[in-house]
Structure formats: structure tokens, C-alpha cells
Design a protein around this motif. Structure first.
Motif, PDB file in Angstrom:
ATOM      1  N   SER A 291       2.284   4.086  -1.920  1.00 22.86           N
ATOM      2  CA  SER A 291       2.218   2.706  -2.419  1.00 22.86           C
ATOM      3  C   SER A 291       0.796   2.179  -2.556  1.00 22.86           C
ATOM      4  O   SER A 291       0.611   1.056  -3.010  1.00 22.86           O
ATOM      5  CB  SER A 291       2.993   1.788  -1.471  1.00 22.86           C
ATOM      6  OG  SER A 291       4.327   2.198  -1.385  1.00 22.86           O
ATOM      7  N   ALA A 292      -0.205   2.956  -2.137  1.00 20.32           N
ATOM      8  CA  ALA A 292      -1.576   2.443  -2.087  1.00 20.32           C
ATOM      9  C   ALA A 292      -2.566   3.274  -2.893  1.00 20.32           C
ATOM     10  O   ALA A 292      -3.717   3.441  -2.493  1.00 20.32           O
ATOM     11  CB  ALA A 292      -2.024   2.337  -0.636  1.00 20.32           C
TER      12      ALA A 292
ATOM     13  N   THR B 136      -1.428  -3.750  -0.605  1.00 19.07           N
ATOM     14  CA  THR B 136      -0.086  -3.252  -0.372  1.00 19.07           C
ATOM     15  C   THR B 136       0.532  -3.922   0.848  1.00 19.07           C
ATOM     16  O   THR B 136       1.729  -4.136   0.905  1.00 19.07           O
ATOM     17  CB  THR B 136      -0.123  -1.721  -0.162  1.00 19.07           C
ATOM     18  OG1 THR B 136      -0.726  -1.130  -1.303  1.00 19.07           O
ATOM     19  CG2 THR B 136       1.254  -1.143   0.040  1.00 19.07           C
ATOM     20  N   LEU B 137      -0.312  -4.207   1.824  1.00 24.27           N
ATOM     21  CA  LEU B 137       0.119  -4.871   3.059  1.00 24.27           C
ATOM     22  C   LEU B 137      -0.690  -6.150   3.229  1.00 24.27           C
ATOM     23  O   LEU B 137      -1.781  -6.270   2.665  1.00 24.27           O
ATOM     24  CB  LEU B 137      -0.165  -3.971   4.272  1.00 24.27           C
ATOM     25  CG  LEU B 137       0.585  -2.655   4.387  1.00 24.27           C
ATOM     26  CD1 LEU B 137       0.034  -1.848   5.561  1.00 24.27           C
ATOM     27  CD2 LEU B 137       2.075  -2.895   4.550  1.00 24.27           C
TER      28      LEU B 137
ATOM     29  N   SER C 183      -2.981  -4.233   7.485  1.00 24.71           N
ATOM     30  CA  SER C 183      -3.822  -3.091   7.100  1.00 24.71           C
ATOM     31  C   SER C 183      -4.745  -2.717   8.262  1.00 24.71           C
ATOM     32  O   SER C 183      -4.933  -1.538   8.565  1.00 24.71           O
ATOM     33  CB  SER C 183      -4.659  -3.419   5.864  1.00 24.71           C
ATOM     34  OG  SER C 183      -3.862  -3.530   4.729  1.00 24.71           O
TER      35      SER C 183
ATOM     36  N   THR D 111      -5.643  -2.327  -2.181  1.00 26.24           N
ATOM     37  CA  THR D 111      -4.538  -2.516  -3.134  1.00 26.24           C
ATOM     38  C   THR D 111      -3.645  -3.682  -2.746  1.00 26.24           C
ATOM     39  O   THR D 111      -2.718  -4.004  -3.494  1.00 26.24           O
ATOM     40  CB  THR D 111      -3.680  -1.242  -3.218  1.00 26.24           C
ATOM     41  OG1 THR D 111      -3.121  -0.957  -1.930  1.00 26.24           O
ATOM     42  CG2 THR D 111      -4.483  -0.051  -3.725  1.00 26.24           C
TER      43      THR D 111
ATOM     44  N   LEU E  16       5.992  -3.776  -0.232  1.00 27.00           N
ATOM     45  CA  LEU E  16       5.799  -2.401  -0.640  1.00 27.00           C
ATOM     46  C   LEU E  16       6.654  -2.064  -1.847  1.00 27.00           C
ATOM     47  O   LEU E  16       7.750  -2.586  -2.003  1.00 27.00           O
ATOM     48  CB  LEU E  16       6.196  -1.468   0.510  1.00 27.00           C
ATOM     49  CG  LEU E  16       5.382  -1.626   1.782  1.00 27.00           C
ATOM     50  CD1 LEU E  16       5.998  -0.813   2.896  1.00 27.00           C
ATOM     51  CD2 LEU E  16       3.961  -1.209   1.552  1.00 27.00           C
TER      52      LEU E  16
ATOM     53  N   GLY F 276      -4.819   6.207  -0.942  1.00 27.02           N
ATOM     54  CA  GLY F 276      -3.721   5.981  -0.017  1.00 27.02           C
ATOM     55  C   GLY F 276      -2.818   7.195   0.109  1.00 27.02           C
ATOM     56  O   GLY F 276      -2.397   7.550   1.215  1.00 27.02           O
TER      57      GLY F 276
ATOM     58  N   LEU G 278       3.629   4.507   2.735  1.00 21.26           N
ATOM     59  CA  LEU G 278       2.485   3.598   2.594  1.00 21.26           C
ATOM     60  C   LEU G 278       1.434   4.211   1.691  1.00 21.26           C
ATOM     61  O   LEU G 278       0.847   3.537   0.844  1.00 21.26           O
ATOM     62  CB  LEU G 278       1.876   3.283   3.960  1.00 21.26           C
ATOM     63  CG  LEU G 278       2.637   2.325   4.845  1.00 21.26           C
ATOM     64  CD1 LEU G 278       1.977   2.257   6.216  1.00 21.26           C
ATOM     65  CD2 LEU G 278       2.699   0.951   4.218  1.00 21.26           C
TER      66      LEU G 278
ATOM     67  N   THR H 168      -4.675   0.381   1.753  1.00 25.54           N
ATOM     68  CA  THR H 168      -3.709  -0.727   1.727  1.00 25.54           C
ATOM     69  C   THR H 168      -4.418  -2.077   1.650  1.00 25.54           C
ATOM     70  O   THR H 168      -3.880  -3.028   1.090  1.00 25.54           O
ATOM     71  CB  THR H 168      -2.748  -0.690   2.935  1.00 25.54           C
ATOM     72  OG1 THR H 168      -3.487  -0.759   4.156  1.00 25.54           O
ATOM     73  CG2 THR H 168      -1.882   0.565   2.911  1.00 25.54           C
TER      74      THR H 168
END
Length: 180
Positions: free
Chosen positions: A72-73, A135-136, A141, A133, A4, A77, A69, A130
Motif C-alpha cells: 500500500s506504500a 498510507t497511515l 507511521s 504516501t 489502507l 514500501g 502495508l 507510509t
């Protein structure tokens, strides 16, 4: 990407530990619900007081995680994180009032239905964001989308144990994100 991007270095461990606190509270509530299911009487018994308190702690502790989260997405998000956090906040208000009153107030359904809908839709959209992107990790996700299902639909079967594991895993990622 499997880590993240957080707003500040100082916030990183706090957000992670809050997620872990919420995950632990959820897991303990899930264990109690699995061993002693008790959702048949409108009056709150001693076990339910403990479970409602633990879940209120979990939901409050998850709010910063949902917001982080989301941030970050991407745009989807961010909106999804806000929606999920709002649902958790409203449910916390409803659960806490029930816990203090010993039973649901007449207005509980008016708050609980939109709160659950916000949390569900926010969680699913956050999982999509997520995933897109990256992100996770993709499996996590999917876990984000399952938190509501396990916490609400599967609650009397110990579903909060699963939600707790998901949030403890997210917390571990949050504490380790952007580490130099």
C-alpha cells in the motif's frame, strides 16, 4: 490518506484480525516480561517458553500486515514490507528452535543478527514509505518504526506491550480499510 488500500475485500478482515492477534500476543508477552524479566540464564525457563511462543505467534501474524502495508506504500514500501516480513520469519524460526531445544543453538546468532537487521531496516523504511504516501496517520507511521525497538531493545522492560498496542491499532485500521 489515513486508510489502507487492500488487495481484496475478502482479505481485509483476515489481515486485520491477524494483526490484532499478533498485537495481543505481543502485549501479553510484554506484560510477562515486565513482571517477570528473565533473560540472564542461557537455559529457557517456563516463563520464557510462554513468551517465546507468544512472540512466535505475534511475528507470524504480523508478516501479512507488513506485506500489506508495504504493498500500500509504493515501491519503497513494498521492498521494506518484504524485508521486515523476512526478518520476522527468520526470527520466528530461531525463537521456535530455541523454545523447542530449551536454549539457543550455536547457529542462533548467525540467523538472529541478519534477521534483526532485516526487521529493523525494513520497519524504518516502511515507516518512511507510509509517512511519504500518507498510507497511515503520521503518528502510526512512527509507531511502525518503533515496533522493533520496543520488541527487541525494550523487551525486558515490557516493550512488547507497546508493540502490541501498535499492531492492534494497525489491525483495527486494516479491518476497517475500504469499508463501503
Amino acid at each position: 490518506m489515513t486508510s489502507l488500500t487492500l488487495p481484496t475485500t475478502q482479505a481485509r478482515p483476515v489481515l486485520g484480525w491477524l494483526a490484532i492477534l499478533g498485537g495481543t500476543a505481543s502485549a501479553v508477552a510484554g506484560a510477562i516480561q515486565l513482571i517477570l524479566p528473565s533473560d540472564t540464564d542461557p537455559l529457557i525457563n517456563a516463563n520464557e517458553h510462554v513468551v517465546l511462543t507468544l512472540l512466535a505467534v505475534a511475528f507470524v501474524a504480523w508478516i501479512p500486515g507488513y506485506l500489506t502495508l508495504g504493498t500500500s506504500a509504493g515501491k519503497l514500501g513494498k521492498a521494506a514490507g518484504i524485508l521486515a516480513a523476512l526478518g520476522c520469519a527468520l526470527l520466528t524460526i530461531g525463537m521456535t528452535s530455541t523454545n523447542l531445544h530449551g536454549q539457543d543453538y550455536a547457529w542462533f546468532g548467525v540467523v538472529a543478527v541478519p534477521a534483526n537487521l532485516a526487521w529493523l531496516v525494513g520497519s524504518v523504511l516502511l515507516a518512511v514509505a507510509t509517512w511519504r504516501t500518507r498510507t497511515l496517520p503520521r503518528w502510526l507511521s512512527i509507531g511502525v518504526a518503533l515496533v522493533w525497538v520496543t520488541s527487541i531493545i525494550l523487551s525486558q522492560l515490557g516493550g512488547n506491550l507497546i508493540a502490541g498496542v501498535i499492531w492492534c491499532t494497525l489491525g483495527a485500521l486494516l479491518t476497517r480499510a475500504n469499508r463501503s
